[in-house]
Design an enzyme around this catalytic site. Sequence first.
Site, PDB file in Angstrom:
ATOM      1  N   ASP A  13       0.852  -1.188   0.000  1.00 51.72           N
ATOM      2  CA  ASP A  13       0.000   0.000   0.000  1.00 51.72           C
ATOM      3  C   ASP A  13       0.885   1.233   0.000  1.00 51.72           C
ATOM      4  O   ASP A  13       1.770   1.366   0.863  1.00 51.72           O
ATOM      5  CB  ASP A  13      -0.908   0.016   1.229  1.00 51.72           C
ATOM      6  CG  ASP A  13      -1.985  -1.060   1.173  1.00 51.72           C
ATOM      7  OD1 ASP A  13      -2.099  -1.732   0.121  1.00 51.72           O
ATOM      8  OD2 ASP A  13      -2.699  -1.243   2.171  1.00 51.72           O
ATOM      9  N   ASP A 136     -15.126  -3.523  -0.427  1.00 49.82           N
ATOM     10  CA  ASP A 136     -14.666  -3.039   0.878  1.00 49.82           C
ATOM     11  C   ASP A 136     -15.897  -2.840   1.751  1.00 49.82           C
ATOM     12  O   ASP A 136     -16.727  -1.966   1.479  1.00 49.82           O
ATOM     13  CB  ASP A 136     -13.902  -1.735   0.710  1.00 49.82           C
ATOM     14  CG  ASP A 136     -12.711  -1.895  -0.240  1.00 49.82           C
ATOM     15  OD1 ASP A 136     -12.070  -2.959  -0.179  1.00 49.82           O
ATOM     16  OD2 ASP A 136     -12.441  -0.976  -1.028  1.00 49.82           O
TER      17      ASP A 136
END
Length: 250
Positions: A13, A136
């Site tokens: 990330d 998500d």
Amino acid sequence: MKYRKFTLYPAIDIKNGKCVRLLFGDMERETVYHENPLDQAIWFVDQGAEWLHIVDLDGAVEGKNVNKSIIQKMLNLLQNKVHVQVGGGIRNLENIDFWLENGVNRVILGTLALENPHFIEKLNKNYYKKIVIGADVRDGMIASHGWKNQSRVKAVDLIREFNPNIINSIIYTDISRDGSLQGVSLDQTISFSKSIPHPVIASGGVSSIKDIIDLSKQVTNGIEGVVIGRALYDKKFTFGDAIKSLRVDT
């Protein structure tokens, strides 16, 4: 038939050009693990990774490719050495084409899938199986824009609408577990996978080799892999250990 072998996806990330992990997806609760994501990518590949899961966190929030240059460097250096899926801020066909033309094997669509699902359904065969949907989820509902916006759309209802011929897989992330090392939401992930026609990649909360083994035993329920982040960075186990666990238990 949606079942495949079980695959490990080490996560990289990127925020402000650095390799970080967030707690519960909160951009203000970051831990910087590496100043140079490129070195982290090389390390994972040297450990035996067949795939990398790369997310432009700034891009996810801003809706554009913010960390494009560093990701491009990673792709150029690792060309033909590893498969890559990239997400974060990919909101139109131009973005999708850019990454696919620059060596990405799959693009991850989250906000775009929520806001314009018909866009995905209209993709031609050149894009089939190159699209991953990022589901998500908070309390069963989809979050978007880098998890900052909470919708009232049920994840299962959204994902069921997509043509399995187009979609490669679904990344199911339990935001309440992500980056927390609390363990995966195994029952919820299995239930989600059983409810849709697409293979599922689990994400969020992995804390131990046991989490990986437990998930790998659910291939027949449609769970084809897992994204691993903080557990690797905090050295709860090595990526090599994770690979070995699958060789023994699957």
